[in-house]
Design a protein around this motif. Sequence first.
Motif, PDB file in Angstrom:
ATOM      1  N   GLU A  11       0.871  -1.182   0.000  1.00  0.00           N
ATOM      2  CA  GLU A  11       0.000   0.000   0.000  1.00  0.00           C
ATOM      3  C   GLU A  11       0.909   1.233   0.000  1.00  0.00           C
ATOM      4  O   GLU A  11       2.116   1.127   0.245  1.00  0.00           O
ATOM      5  N   ALA A  12       0.283   2.397  -0.180  1.00  0.00           N
ATOM      6  CA  ALA A  12       1.032   3.654  -0.043  1.00  0.00           C
ATOM      7  C   ALA A  12       1.511   3.761   1.407  1.00  0.00           C
ATOM      8  O   ALA A  12       0.753   3.474   2.343  1.00  0.00           O
ATOM      9  N   THR A  13       2.778   4.162   1.578  1.00  0.00           N
ATOM     10  CA  THR A  13       3.373   4.216   2.920  1.00  0.00           C
ATOM     11  C   THR A  13       2.550   5.057   3.896  1.00  0.00           C
ATOM     12  O   THR A  13       2.390   4.694   5.061  1.00  0.00           O
ATOM     13  N   ILE A  30       6.209   3.061  -1.180  1.00  0.00           N
ATOM     14  CA  ILE A  30       5.355   1.869  -1.048  1.00  0.00           C
ATOM     15  C   ILE A  30       5.799   1.103   0.196  1.00  0.00           C
ATOM     16  O   ILE A  30       6.985   1.037   0.484  1.00  0.00           O
ATOM     17  N   THR A  31       4.852   0.492   0.887  1.00  0.00           N
ATOM     18  CA  THR A  31       5.201  -0.323   2.064  1.00  0.00           C
ATOM     19  C   THR A  31       4.503  -1.671   2.000  1.00  0.00           C
ATOM     20  O   THR A  31       3.300  -1.740   1.705  1.00  0.00           O
ATOM     21  N   PRO A  36      -5.342  -1.019   8.642  1.00  0.00           N
ATOM     22  CA  PRO A  36      -5.519   0.169   7.804  1.00  0.00           C
ATOM     23  C   PRO A  36      -5.978  -0.166   6.383  1.00  0.00           C
ATOM     24  O   PRO A  36      -6.733   0.600   5.774  1.00  0.00           O
ATOM     25  N   SER A  37      -5.563  -1.326   5.860  1.00  0.00           N
ATOM     26  CA  SER A  37      -5.971  -1.705   4.497  1.00  0.00           C
ATOM     27  C   SER A  37      -7.482  -1.924   4.415  1.00  0.00           C
ATOM     28  O   SER A  37      -8.114  -1.549   3.429  1.00  0.00           O
ATOM     29  N   VAL A  38      -8.047  -2.526   5.454  1.00  0.00           N
ATOM     30  CA  VAL A  38      -9.493  -2.789   5.440  1.00  0.00           C
ATOM     31  C   VAL A  38     -10.258  -1.463   5.505  1.00  0.00           C
ATOM     32  O   VAL A  38     -11.210  -1.244   4.744  1.00  0.00           O
TER      33      VAL A  38
END
Length: 422
Positions: A53-55, A84-85, A92-94
Amino acid sequence: MSTSTPAKKEIAAIKGTKDILPGEVGIWQKVEAEAKGLFEFYGYRELRAPVFEATDLFEKGTGETTDIVTKEMYTFTDKGGRSITLRPEYTPSVARAIIEHRLYLQPDPLRFYFIGPMFRYDKPQKGRYRQFHQVDVEVFGEKDPAIDAEIVEMADTLLKNLGVQNAETLVNSVGCRACRPAYSKDLRAHAEKVRDLLCPDCQRKIATNPLRIFDCKVESCREQAARFPKISSYLCRECRDHFTKFCSYLDLFGIPYKVEPNLVRGLDYYTKTTFEIVSSGLGAQNALLGGGRYDDMMKDFGGPDLSAIGFALGMERLISILKIKPEKSKFLYIATLGEAAKTKGIEFARFFRRQGVESLIEFVGRSLKNQMSRANKLGAAWVLIVGEEEIRKGLYQLKDMATGNQNEAKAEDLLKIICDSA
Ligand code: HAM
């Protein structure tokens, strides 16, 4: 000229990562199936987000003062110049996916689960890897402390279904944005008094976020942290009520628990409820799973004001204490000799697989005797012998490896014999 050849550098997996080989994978599959089945039963659905995902998603979500963001992220700049991380955690992704796809506009409950790899550059040791796997569960839009208790009960049920013993549930409340600042202020004052006894990292945390001193693994810092004031005396009325109700729902669900006043968890986003299930079988890294409420993340991400709660369980840690053995499936070994027999054997394999019989035929040109002893070694339930002679007569030898009985049968009768003895 020297005749000795230089020692070859062996190829090996990266430190802190590990292969999960076929012998062990059966246990992983069993745990994954058990988890998925249970979560679906409670109304959760799978949500699969990307591995990277974006850092700034993690900086904002996981929190700028956490060990994860300050020290442990696998971050790189891609060819387009973006930071990117590799996800160090899933929460946080959800939240991002819900906002991006406006899932909150749909009637379905916002209850999600996922099982997959996470990445943290921490010091590898027993129970701590750089690539590890989490079973992650998240709920959005439910404020009631009953869901806090239900999610703990679901985690507890999963562990019980898998036969985990010696697990203990620890619970706490870390307050909210209304009551935590007063606590942080007092904590800062206390930490300042013992500054010299804290490690350089914790000395920095006094200014940035004194709560994070509780995450430190250095013994002298732990000793000091144990004497710091407890958040429980600072909770506002709403947080106190929430915690009291959470505990009474845990009683209702029949979950024994211990209130652990220093359980602040290593992530910045928690509000109110935090919990961990620890196991004495794990050693120093004793948390099997951890989670809590994070009521501010959605609005901090610019989404709707939806409260949230979730937990993540460490697969490697869980599997290290499970006593289950991978189940061996019953399968048919097809031993062939000669080209015509090989063709016939392939036909049999295709037929039996279509009929639901696991079948193994190997193409390495072994003698019949070697194939028999190999079938034995591999634990085949039956061996079907296909040679030129059998094809000519239309009669095949089927050996039941458990009883040692050998049947001579026509091709069309083989399936029945297998099914009858399965
Ligand atoms: P966490 O406490 O950082 O929480 O991780 C959850 C679990 O993942 C730990 O209890 C542990 O079993 C496992 N784990 C963490 N780091 C490692 C590692 N380096 N090696 C092996 N296992 C590890 C979270 O990640 C939050 N996202 C949980 C959550 C979900 N909170 C709300 N929703």
